[in-house]
Design a protein around this motif. Structure first.
Motif, mmCIF file in Angstrom:
data_model
loop_
_atom_site.group_PDB
_atom_site.id
_atom_site.type_symbol
_atom_site.label_atom_id
_atom_site.label_comp_id
_atom_site.label_asym_id
_atom_site.label_seq_id
_atom_site.Cartn_x
_atom_site.Cartn_y
_atom_site.Cartn_z
ATOM 1 N N LEU A 38 0.842 -1.188 0.000
ATOM 2 C CA LEU A 38 0.000 0.000 0.000
ATOM 3 C C LEU A 38 0.882 1.246 0.000
ATOM 4 C CD1 LEU A 38 -3.099 0.713 0.463
ATOM 5 C CD2 LEU A 38 -2.434 1.053 2.835
ATOM 6 N N GLU A 39 0.669 2.131 -0.956
ATOM 7 C CA GLU A 39 1.454 3.365 -0.981
ATOM 8 C C GLU A 39 0.632 4.512 -1.561
ATOM 9 O OE1 GLU A 39 4.193 3.721 -4.820
ATOM 10 O OE2 GLU A 39 4.800 2.060 -3.530
ATOM 11 N N ILE A 40 0.844 5.680 -0.972
ATOM 12 C CA ILE A 40 0.171 6.901 -1.396
ATOM 13 C C ILE A 40 1.256 7.899 -1.755
ATOM 14 C CG2 ILE A 40 -1.402 8.754 -0.698
ATOM 15 C CD1 ILE A 40 -2.775 6.022 -0.789
ATOM 16 N N LEU A 52 -5.398 12.576 0.788
ATOM 17 C CA LEU A 52 -4.502 11.779 -0.037
ATOM 18 C C LEU A 52 -4.369 12.473 -1.378
ATOM 19 C CD1 LEU A 52 -6.124 8.279 0.604
ATOM 20 C CD2 LEU A 52 -4.342 9.419 1.944
ATOM 21 N N ILE A 53 -3.164 12.455 -1.929
ATOM 22 C CA ILE A 53 -2.950 13.025 -3.256
ATOM 23 C C ILE A 53 -2.203 11.993 -4.087
ATOM 24 C CG2 ILE A 53 -1.921 14.892 -4.589
ATOM 25 C CD1 ILE A 53 -2.140 16.618 -2.025
ATOM 26 N N THR A 62 -6.759 4.191 -8.505
ATOM 27 C CA THR A 62 -6.171 4.588 -7.233
ATOM 28 C C THR A 62 -6.468 3.513 -6.185
ATOM 29 O OG1 THR A 62 -8.143 5.879 -6.758
ATOM 30 C CG2 THR A 62 -6.275 7.075 -7.700
ATOM 31 N N LYS A 63 -5.969 2.315 -6.418
ATOM 32 C CA LYS A 63 -6.271 1.164 -5.569
ATOM 33 C C LYS A 63 -5.862 1.392 -4.118
ATOM 34 C CE LYS A 63 -5.519 -3.795 -5.210
ATOM 35 N NZ LYS A 63 -4.834 -4.960 -5.743
ATOM 36 N N SER A 64 -4.654 1.883 -3.887
ATOM 37 C CA SER A 64 -4.196 2.130 -2.519
ATOM 38 C C SER A 64 -5.047 3.187 -1.839
ATOM 39 C CB SER A 64 -2.729 2.561 -2.512
ATOM 40 O OG SER A 64 -1.892 1.491 -2.878
ATOM 41 N N ALA A 65 -5.374 4.244 -2.564
ATOM 42 C CA ALA A 65 -6.215 5.305 -1.992
ATOM 43 C C ALA A 65 -7.589 4.761 -1.631
ATOM 44 C CB ALA A 65 -6.338 6.463 -2.969
ATOM 45 N N ASN A 66 -8.144 3.912 -2.469
ATOM 46 C CA ASN A 66 -9.451 3.310 -2.167
ATOM 47 C C ASN A 66 -9.393 2.517 -0.872
ATOM 48 O OD1 ASN A 66 -10.445 4.357 -4.557
ATOM 49 N ND2 ASN A 66 -10.179 2.466 -5.708
ATOM 50 N N TYR A 74 -7.647 5.175 9.431
ATOM 51 C CA TYR A 74 -6.787 6.210 8.865
ATOM 52 C C TYR A 74 -7.375 7.615 8.987
ATOM 53 C CZ TYR A 74 -4.100 2.378 6.928
ATOM 54 O OH TYR A 74 -3.339 1.252 6.781
ATOM 55 N N GLU A 75 -8.661 7.726 9.196
ATOM 56 C CA GLU A 75 -9.327 9.017 9.377
ATOM 57 C C GLU A 75 -9.057 10.000 8.225
ATOM 58 O OE1 GLU A 75 -8.723 10.627 13.294
ATOM 59 O OE2 GLU A 75 -8.947 8.662 14.210
ATOM 60 N N VAL A 76 -9.139 9.494 7.018
ATOM 61 C CA VAL A 76 -8.962 10.315 5.819
ATOM 62 C C VAL A 76 -10.271 10.252 5.031
ATOM 63 C CG1 VAL A 76 -7.670 10.590 3.672
ATOM 64 C CG2 VAL A 76 -6.494 9.831 5.731
#
Length: 104
Positions: A38-40, A52-53, A62-66, A74-76
Motif C-alpha cells: 500500500l502506498e500513497i 490523499l494526493i 487509485t487502488k491504494s487510496a481506495n 486512517y481518518e482520511v
C-alpha cells in the motif's frame, strides 16, 4: 516532446513535478507506504483536512487510496487524483488536471 515518449519513468517524472510545485508553496510533503504494498504518493492538508494526493501519468486506478479511504482507522475522507483528465468527482475522489495542483 509528447508525454507518451517519456517511457517507464513517466509516473516518477510527474510525481516529481508535483512535488516541486508543492515544495514551492512551502507545503510539507509526506509519503505513505506499508509493507503490504500500500502506498500513497502524497499525504497533505487541503483545506485543513488530511487528504490523499495521487499523481497518475495515465488514467490509472487509485487502488491504494481506495483501501485507505475505506478504512476508518486512517481518518482520511478525500483523495485528490492529479492526471491528464478533466475535473471530476466520484464519491470522495476528486480528479483534477496536473495544472490545477496549485489550487490544492
Amino acid at each position: 516532446m509528447s508525454i507518451f515518449y517519456l517511457g517507464f519513468y513517466k509516473g516518477a517524472i510527474f510525481e516529481n513535478i508535483i512535488a516541486d510545485c508543492f515544495s514551492k508553496q512551502d507545503r510539507e510533503l509526506y509519503y505513505f507506504h506499508k509493507d503490504s504494498g500500500l502506498e500513497i504518493d502524497f499525504v497533505s492538508k487541503v483545506k485543513n483536512d488530511i487528504s490523499l494526493i495521487e499523481v497518475k501519468a495515465t488514467t490509472g486506478n487509485t487502488k491504494s487510496a481506495n483501501t485507505v479511504l475505506k478504512n476508518p482507522q486512517y481518518e482520511v475522507d478525500v483523495c485528490y487524483k492529479l492526471s491528464e483528465n478533466n475535473v471530476g468527482v466520484v464519491d470522495n475522489k476528486i480528479t483534477i488536471p496536473y495544472y490545477m495542483s496549485i489550487f490544492l
